[in-house]
Design a protein around this motif. Structure first.
Motif, mmCIF file in Angstrom:
data_model
loop_
_atom_site.group_PDB
_atom_site.id
_atom_site.type_symbol
_atom_site.label_atom_id
_atom_site.label_comp_id
_atom_site.label_asym_id
_atom_site.label_seq_id
_atom_site.Cartn_x
_atom_site.Cartn_y
_atom_site.Cartn_z
ATOM 1 N N GLY A 90 50.473 63.945 25.406
ATOM 2 C CA GLY A 90 50.653 63.908 26.846
ATOM 3 C C GLY A 90 49.970 62.684 27.441
ATOM 4 N N ASN A 91 50.031 62.570 28.762
ATOM 5 C CA ASN A 91 49.344 61.451 29.414
ATOM 6 C C ASN A 91 48.858 61.930 30.782
ATOM 7 N N SER A 92 47.556 61.870 30.980
ATOM 8 C CA SER A 92 46.980 62.415 32.206
ATOM 9 C C SER A 92 47.245 61.493 33.397
ATOM 10 N N ASN A 93 47.366 60.166 33.138
ATOM 11 C CA ASN A 93 47.561 59.220 34.239
ATOM 12 C C ASN A 93 48.910 59.413 34.928
ATOM 13 N N THR A 94 49.908 59.758 34.139
ATOM 14 C CA THR A 94 51.247 59.906 34.697
ATOM 15 C C THR A 94 51.641 61.368 34.860
ATOM 16 N N ASN A 95 50.697 62.269 34.522
ATOM 17 C CA ASN A 95 50.955 63.708 34.640
ATOM 18 C C ASN A 95 52.071 64.191 33.722
ATOM 19 N N TRP A 96 52.198 63.573 32.558
ATOM 20 C CA TRP A 96 53.167 64.049 31.580
ATOM 21 C C TRP A 96 52.417 64.940 30.597
ATOM 22 N N LEU A 97 52.800 66.216 30.530
ATOM 23 C CA LEU A 97 52.056 67.162 29.704
ATOM 24 C C LEU A 97 52.599 67.182 28.284
ATOM 25 N N ALA A 98 51.724 67.440 27.334
ATOM 26 C CA ALA A 98 52.130 67.556 25.933
ATOM 27 C C ALA A 98 53.007 68.793 25.767
ATOM 28 N N ILE A 99 54.069 68.662 24.978
ATOM 29 C CA ILE A 99 54.963 69.804 24.766
ATOM 30 C C ILE A 99 54.831 70.353 23.352
ATOM 31 N N CYS A 100 53.969 69.738 22.544
ATOM 32 C CA CYS A 100 53.892 70.150 21.140
ATOM 33 C C CYS A 100 53.120 71.453 20.951
ATOM 34 N N GLN A 101 52.368 71.878 21.979
ATOM 35 C CA GLN A 101 51.752 73.215 21.868
ATOM 36 C C GLN A 101 52.849 74.278 21.748
ATOM 37 N N GLN A 102 53.907 74.112 22.552
ATOM 38 C CA GLN A 102 54.997 75.088 22.493
ATOM 39 C C GLN A 102 55.915 74.828 21.300
ATOM 40 N N PHE A 103 56.334 73.560 21.165
ATOM 41 C CA PHE A 103 57.340 73.241 20.144
ATOM 42 C C PHE A 103 56.675 72.594 18.929
ATOM 43 N N SER A 104 55.757 73.316 18.307
ATOM 44 C CA SER A 104 54.967 72.703 17.224
ATOM 45 C C SER A 104 55.829 72.380 16.008
ATOM 46 N N ASP A 105 56.744 73.277 15.658
ATOM 47 C CA ASP A 105 57.606 73.059 14.503
ATOM 48 C C ASP A 105 58.512 71.844 14.724
ATOM 49 N N PHE A 106 59.084 71.780 15.924
ATOM 50 C CA PHE A 106 59.949 70.654 16.302
ATOM 51 C C PHE A 106 59.188 69.345 16.199
ATOM 52 N N CYS A 107 57.945 69.332 16.740
ATOM 53 C CA CYS A 107 57.150 68.101 16.747
ATOM 54 C C CYS A 107 56.818 67.639 15.335
ATOM 55 N N GLN A 108 56.496 68.584 14.472
ATOM 56 C CA GLN A 108 56.153 68.215 13.096
ATOM 57 C C GLN A 108 57.331 67.570 12.394
ATOM 58 N N ARG A 109 58.508 68.147 12.577
ATOM 59 C CA ARG A 109 59.675 67.623 11.883
ATOM 60 C C ARG A 109 60.088 66.254 12.409
ATOM 61 N N ILE A 110 60.030 66.061 13.735
ATOM 62 C CA ILE A 110 60.431 64.739 14.244
ATOM 63 C C ILE A 110 59.397 63.679 13.870
ATOM 64 N N SER A 111 58.127 64.082 13.724
ATOM 65 C CA SER A 111 57.123 63.117 13.244
ATOM 66 C C SER A 111 57.482 62.651 11.844
ATOM 67 N N GLY A 112 57.929 63.596 11.012
ATOM 68 C CA GLY A 112 58.380 63.241 9.655
ATOM 69 C C GLY A 112 59.544 62.280 9.687
ATOM 70 N N ALA A 113 60.482 62.526 10.611
ATOM 71 C CA ALA A 113 61.654 61.650 10.730
ATOM 72 C C ALA A 113 61.234 60.246 11.114
ATOM 73 N N VAL A 114 60.244 60.131 12.016
ATOM 74 C CA VAL A 114 59.776 58.804 12.440
ATOM 75 C C VAL A 114 59.158 58.068 11.264
ATOM 76 N N VAL A 115 58.368 58.784 10.453
ATOM 77 C CA VAL A 115 57.753 58.155 9.279
ATOM 78 C C VAL A 115 58.845 57.655 8.322
ATOM 79 N N ALA A 116 59.876 58.485 8.096
ATOM 80 C CA ALA A 116 60.974 58.081 7.201
ATOM 81 C C ALA A 116 61.659 56.830 7.717
ATOM 82 N N SER A 117 61.829 56.734 9.047
ATOM 83 C CA SER A 117 62.495 55.567 9.619
ATOM 84 C C SER A 117 61.633 54.316 9.468
ATOM 85 N N PHE A 118 60.302 54.477 9.612
ATOM 86 C CA PHE A 118 59.420 53.320 9.398
ATOM 87 C C PHE A 118 59.488 52.860 7.943
ATOM 88 N N ILE A 119 59.595 53.825 7.013
ATOM 89 C CA ILE A 119 59.741 53.461 5.596
ATOM 90 C C ILE A 119 61.030 52.665 5.394
#
Lengths: 207, 207
Positions: free
Chosen positions: A159-188
């Motif tokens: 999240g970001n406190s300056n712009t008032n954008w709240l983190a959504i990974c508390q709710q969508f933890s499974d979703f966040c984990q998988r897309i993080s994996g996808a980002v790593v694969a793309s960097f590879i």
């Protein structure tokens, strides 16, 4: 006798001048062959390496596309009006990520025949230069996809406190984990493309 | 008369075979010179073009760094506890953007001497290959910086209803406009780096 020597000289004279020419030509081709032959083997090795790395790149890019494309998470609670669901098409950056990585996968598959041309004919410059140009474009494309998705994933995690954008990974933890994996694969995949560019440049060095 | 012809033949015969060798050698050097000389000129032209494009790249990368780094906007109203202010270090993506573009500018300035080496000695392979490798890395760096900043700028402009992230550009319109300009400058720098990679590869083609 003089006449025979003369005719002999005449007869030998011409072939000699021809044979020296031929010998000179022979030595030239010999030296060029001597310098070309180990290079051809070395270039063929580089081309085979190029082909194998392309296969790894297909795996990475396809993994990134498939992971990001198939991940969605529906929360087990819902209000009267709508269900809480997260998938890649909620955010434009993730949509771009899927499209860019799909393009990269497709390009890599289509580039395999050209890579095989490099193995069969190690001295062909055209295909190698063509591959280098497209590989450079793909470095930019996959890096852009991975970086923009990473920026959003970071925001989703922290999240970001300056712009008032709240983190959504508390709710969508499974979703966040998988897309993080996808980002790593793309960097590879991006690193693999960078490696392919440098490999092509090294192979282009001398022909 | 036969004898004179013979001696004349002998006298001519030997030099002829040597002269053919010499002529063959001369034609070889002539052809190699003929193929090398226009290449040297052509390569020097590419190297000069490379140098000029690097100067453009410095301008683009410095503009991106300076624009992003110096932009901050303070809103004319404030509450008792804090003032509403936006600057690049509010968001990690923008901090990365400034650092990456500063690195790209610094690299480009440091690469100018190597580019000059390419102009003075068009056949030196080492420096050109070195520049190509670093240019490829810089393609990835500037593209990553531009893409991650672009993802955040898009979010700042449009917001996202799915994740409840509100657009902030209504309030910070001046800030948003300037950082959008910085993102464009960084993408231009990335394209320039891609062009430099292809240019180096074309120059490496034959030596």
């Amino acid at each position: 006798m003089d006449s025979t020597r003369n005719s002999g000289e005449m007869a030998i004279g011409m072939p000699e001048s021809r044979s020296t020419k031929a010998k000179a030509a022979a030595t030239i081709t010999a030296t060029t062959k001597a310098t070309h032959h180990p290079q051809a083997g070395w270039k063929r090795g580089v081309a085979i390496f190029d082909f194998i790395i392309r296969l790894c790149g297909i795996a990475a890019a396809l993994a990134a596309t498939a992971t990001m494309g198939t991940t969605d998470q529906t929360l087990p609670f819902f209000t009267q009006f709508f269900q809480f669901q997260a998938s890649y098409d909620d955010l434009p950056a993730f949509t771009f990520f899927v499209i860019a990585n799909a393009i990269a996968s497709g390009y890599l598959v289509l580039s395999l025949p050209f890579s095989i041309v490099g193995i069969v004919r190690p001295h062909v410059v055209g295909t190698r230069l063509l591959l280098l140009i497209f590989d450079t474009v793909m470095v930019a494309l996959t890096t852009a996809a991975a970086a923009s998705a990473a920026a959003i994933v970071y925001l989703a995690h922290n999240g970001n406190s300056n712009t008032n954008w709240l983190a959504i990974c508390q709710q969508f933890s499974d979703f966040c984990q998988r897309i993080s994996g996808a980002v790593v694969a793309s960097f590879i995949a991006a690193v693999i493309f960078m490696f392919l560019v440098v490999l092509s440049a090294v192979a282009l060095r001398r022909n």
